[in-house]
Design a protein around this motif. Structure first.
Motif, PDB file in Angstrom:
ATOM      1  N   LEU A   1       0.699  -1.327   0.103  1.00  0.00           N
ATOM      2  CA  LEU A   1       0.018  -0.106  -0.055  1.00  0.00           C
ATOM      3  C   LEU A   1       0.976   1.448   0.069  1.00  0.00           C
ATOM      4  O   LEU A   1       0.818   2.240  -0.591  1.00  0.00           O
ATOM      5  CB  LEU A   1      -0.921   0.001   1.085  1.00  0.00           C
TER       6      LEU A   1
ATOM      7  N   PHE B   1      -8.256   1.122  -5.960  1.00  0.00           N
ATOM      8  CA  PHE B   1      -7.881  -0.376  -6.028  1.00  0.00           C
ATOM      9  C   PHE B   1      -9.113  -1.320  -6.449  1.00  0.00           C
ATOM     10  O   PHE B   1     -10.015  -0.941  -6.538  1.00  0.00           O
ATOM     11  CB  PHE B   1      -7.946  -0.700  -4.398  1.00  0.00           C
TER      12      PHE B   1
ATOM     13  N   GLY C   1      -9.729  -6.654  -5.139  1.00  0.00           N
ATOM     14  CA  GLY C   1      -8.961  -6.918  -3.790  1.00  0.00           C
ATOM     15  C   GLY C   1      -9.950  -7.893  -3.073  1.00  0.00           C
ATOM     16  O   GLY C   1      -9.622  -8.323  -1.859  1.00  0.00           O
TER      17      GLY C   1
ATOM     18  N   ARG D   1      -9.680 -14.595  -2.243  1.00  0.00           N
ATOM     19  CA  ARG D   1      -8.983 -15.254  -1.259  1.00  0.00           C
ATOM     20  C   ARG D   1      -8.935 -16.754  -1.675  1.00  0.00           C
ATOM     21  O   ARG D   1      -9.548 -17.278  -2.398  1.00  0.00           O
ATOM     22  CB  ARG D   1     -10.213 -15.029  -0.197  1.00  0.00           C
TER      23      ARG D   1
ATOM     24  N   GLN E   1      -3.919 -12.384   6.827  1.00  0.00           N
ATOM     25  CA  GLN E   1      -5.098 -11.402   6.416  1.00  0.00           C
ATOM     26  C   GLN E   1      -5.152 -10.372   7.631  1.00  0.00           C
ATOM     27  O   GLN E   1      -5.558  -9.244   7.457  1.00  0.00           O
ATOM     28  CB  GLN E   1      -6.310 -12.172   6.145  1.00  0.00           C
TER      29      GLN E   1
ATOM     30  N   THR F   1      -2.260  -7.975   7.998  1.00  0.00           N
ATOM     31  CA  THR F   1      -1.937  -7.171   6.791  1.00  0.00           C
ATOM     32  C   THR F   1      -3.075  -6.365   6.408  1.00  0.00           C
ATOM     33  O   THR F   1      -3.144  -5.142   5.722  1.00  0.00           O
ATOM     34  CB  THR F   1      -1.264  -7.756   5.594  1.00  0.00           C
TER      35      THR F   1
ATOM     36  N   LEU G   1      -5.088  -7.280   4.202  1.00  0.00           N
ATOM     37  CA  LEU G   1      -5.219  -7.674   2.941  1.00  0.00           C
ATOM     38  C   LEU G   1      -5.656  -9.061   2.512  1.00  0.00           C
ATOM     39  O   LEU G   1      -5.676  -9.811   3.436  1.00  0.00           O
ATOM     40  CB  LEU G   1      -3.889  -7.588   2.010  1.00  0.00           C
ATOM     41  N   ASN G   2      -6.288  -9.459   1.415  1.00  0.00           N
ATOM     42  CA  ASN G   2      -6.821 -10.739   1.417  1.00  0.00           C
ATOM     43  C   ASN G   2      -5.794 -11.728   0.883  1.00  0.00           C
ATOM     44  O   ASN G   2      -5.650 -13.001   0.883  1.00  0.00           O
ATOM     45  CB  ASN G   2      -7.970 -10.694   0.535  1.00  0.00           C
ATOM     46  N   ASP G   3      -4.769 -11.143   0.173  1.00  0.00           N
ATOM     47  CA  ASP G   3      -3.650 -11.900  -0.351  1.00  0.00           C
ATOM     48  C   ASP G   3      -2.349 -11.056  -0.546  1.00  0.00           C
ATOM     49  O   ASP G   3      -2.327  -9.976  -0.236  1.00  0.00           O
ATOM     50  CB  ASP G   3      -4.005 -12.876  -1.478  1.00  0.00           C
TER      51      ASP G   3
ATOM     52  N   VAL H   1      -1.510  -6.383  -4.333  1.00  0.00           N
ATOM     53  CA  VAL H   1      -2.508  -5.538  -4.469  1.00  0.00           C
ATOM     54  C   VAL H   1      -2.466  -4.766  -5.697  1.00  0.00           C
ATOM     55  O   VAL H   1      -1.313  -4.390  -6.068  1.00  0.00           O
ATOM     56  CB  VAL H   1      -2.287  -4.181  -3.357  1.00  0.00           C
TER      57      VAL H   1
ATOM     58  N   GLU I   1       3.188  -7.891  -1.525  1.00  0.00           N
ATOM     59  CA  GLU I   1       3.211  -7.627  -0.156  1.00  0.00           C
ATOM     60  C   GLU I   1       4.039  -8.737   0.767  1.00  0.00           C
ATOM     61  O   GLU I   1       3.466  -9.704   0.726  1.00  0.00           O
ATOM     62  CB  GLU I   1       1.703  -7.347   0.732  1.00  0.00           C
TER      63      GLU I   1
ATOM     64  N   PHE J   1       2.824 -10.664   3.654  1.00  0.00           N
ATOM     65  CA  PHE J   1       1.776 -11.695   3.689  1.00  0.00           C
ATOM     66  C   PHE J   1       2.453 -12.955   3.115  1.00  0.00           C
ATOM     67  O   PHE J   1       2.831 -13.128   2.094  1.00  0.00           O
ATOM     68  CB  PHE J   1       0.785 -11.234   2.446  1.00  0.00           C
TER      69      PHE J   1
END
Ligand SMILES: [Zn+2]
Length: 311
Positions: free
Chosen positions: A89, A102, A105, A108, A129, A132, A134-136, A139, A156, A159
């Motif tokens: 990010l 974005f 996103g 999953r 998850q 962070t 985030l889902n994975d 981004v 990321e 992750f």
């Protein structure tokens, strides 16, 4: 934080010298997460001031840096130029003009192999998850880099080591499709330990899918730029991170396929100084440029000016 041992242990709680839970050997740890110092307050009694999380030790020059100052310098050490890792990010915010959006996103991982090592893959995913937000490990954002419309995907590392499973593969494939549909250049910022072993062959299949998409991008004459950051290793280096029209890296980034220890054991030879770092790779023709973080944005704008010129 084994290097940080205080001989005197009567300075308060949280002083047991134990690691702070980050066991991945990453040296970008908070300095002073447990540190206190004891000045004297107005009434003469010792006042304890916590300096929690304010300082960080530079792994390059071992200087203790004030975190706020480091942030103002884009997480680059003002003393030695060491580039600290930054998240996906932050990276997007650094490169794109305000007003970016974005996309994609919501994907999953389904844990296709129902995999368990010392922990279940599901619990690892859940922890990552939560940690962070985030889902994975990737981004994607659409926005402007200077005056250029671009599709920007950033990995990321925190992750699950920025590893690539089915979701990361699918996100990159979708980013490629967005570039193809809009004609906007694609930039991928890599930071990864490689393919995600918990998804086995499913993660390896992503490499073929992505490479096919990138070939379509090439045929459509849409620019694709790879920005390799610390670390870019394994199947990521062996695929999309090195397939750009332009492959550039940040200074000092670890870039390679197998780790140096594995190579040394295999070839039974000592590796040269700086092996698998950006500068070494540039010297040996694997990269087009090494660009400091502060110069990345103007560099990319100039590169796109050049790459988008019709033949
Ligand atoms: Zn430094």
């Amino acid at each position: 934080m084994a290097w940080f041992k205080r001989p005197n242990s009567n300075l308060g709680p949280g002083d047991n010298g134990e690691p702070n839970g980050d066991s991945n050997g990453d040296s970008n740890q908070d300095f002073g997460a447990e540190s206190t110092f004891a000045p004297v307050s107005d009434d003469g009694s010792p006042a304890r001031v916590r300096t929690e999380g304010l300082w960080i030790k530079c792994p390059g020059c071992r200087t203790i840096l004030f975190k706020a100052e480091l942030e103002a310098k884009l997480h680059v050490c003002p003393k030695c130029g060491h580039h600290f890792k930054i998240g996906a990010l932050q990276r997007i915010d650094l490169l794109l003009e305000p007003g970016y959006t974005f996309v994609d996103g919501n994907l999953r991982s389904t844990d296709p192999l129902n995999f368990t090592d010392i922990k279940t893959y599901k619990s690892r995913l859940h922890a990552a998850q939560k940690h962070t937000g985030l889902n994975d490990a990737l981004v994607t954002a659409l926005g402007k880099l200077g005056h250029h419309d671009v599709v920007l995907a950033a990995m990321e590392y925190t992750f699950i080591g920025g590893s690539m499973g089915a979701v990361v593969g699918e996100l990159i494939a979708r980013a490629i499709d967005r570039s193809l549909a809009s004609g906007h250049p694609l930039i991928i910022v890599s930071a990864s330990g490689g393919a995600r072993m918990m998804e086995g062959v499913v993660s390896l299949m992503q490499l073929a899918k992505i490479a096919t998409g990138l070939a379509q991008l090439d045929e459509a004459r849409i620019p694709y730029i790879c920005l390799l950051t610390d670390p870019t290793t394994g199947g990521i280096t062996a695929s999309f991170a090195m397939l750009g029209d332009l492959n550039i890296a940040e200074p000092g980034a670890l870039i390679g396929f197998a780790g140096p220890r594995v190579i040394e054991q295999t070839i039974r030879q000592k590796l040269p100084e700086g092996f698998q770092r950006s500068e070494f790779l540039l010297e040996h023709g694997f990269l087009d440029a090494v660009v400091p973080r502060a110069e990345l944005k103007p560099y990319l704008i100039r590169a796109l000016d050049f790459l988008k010129t019709p033949a």
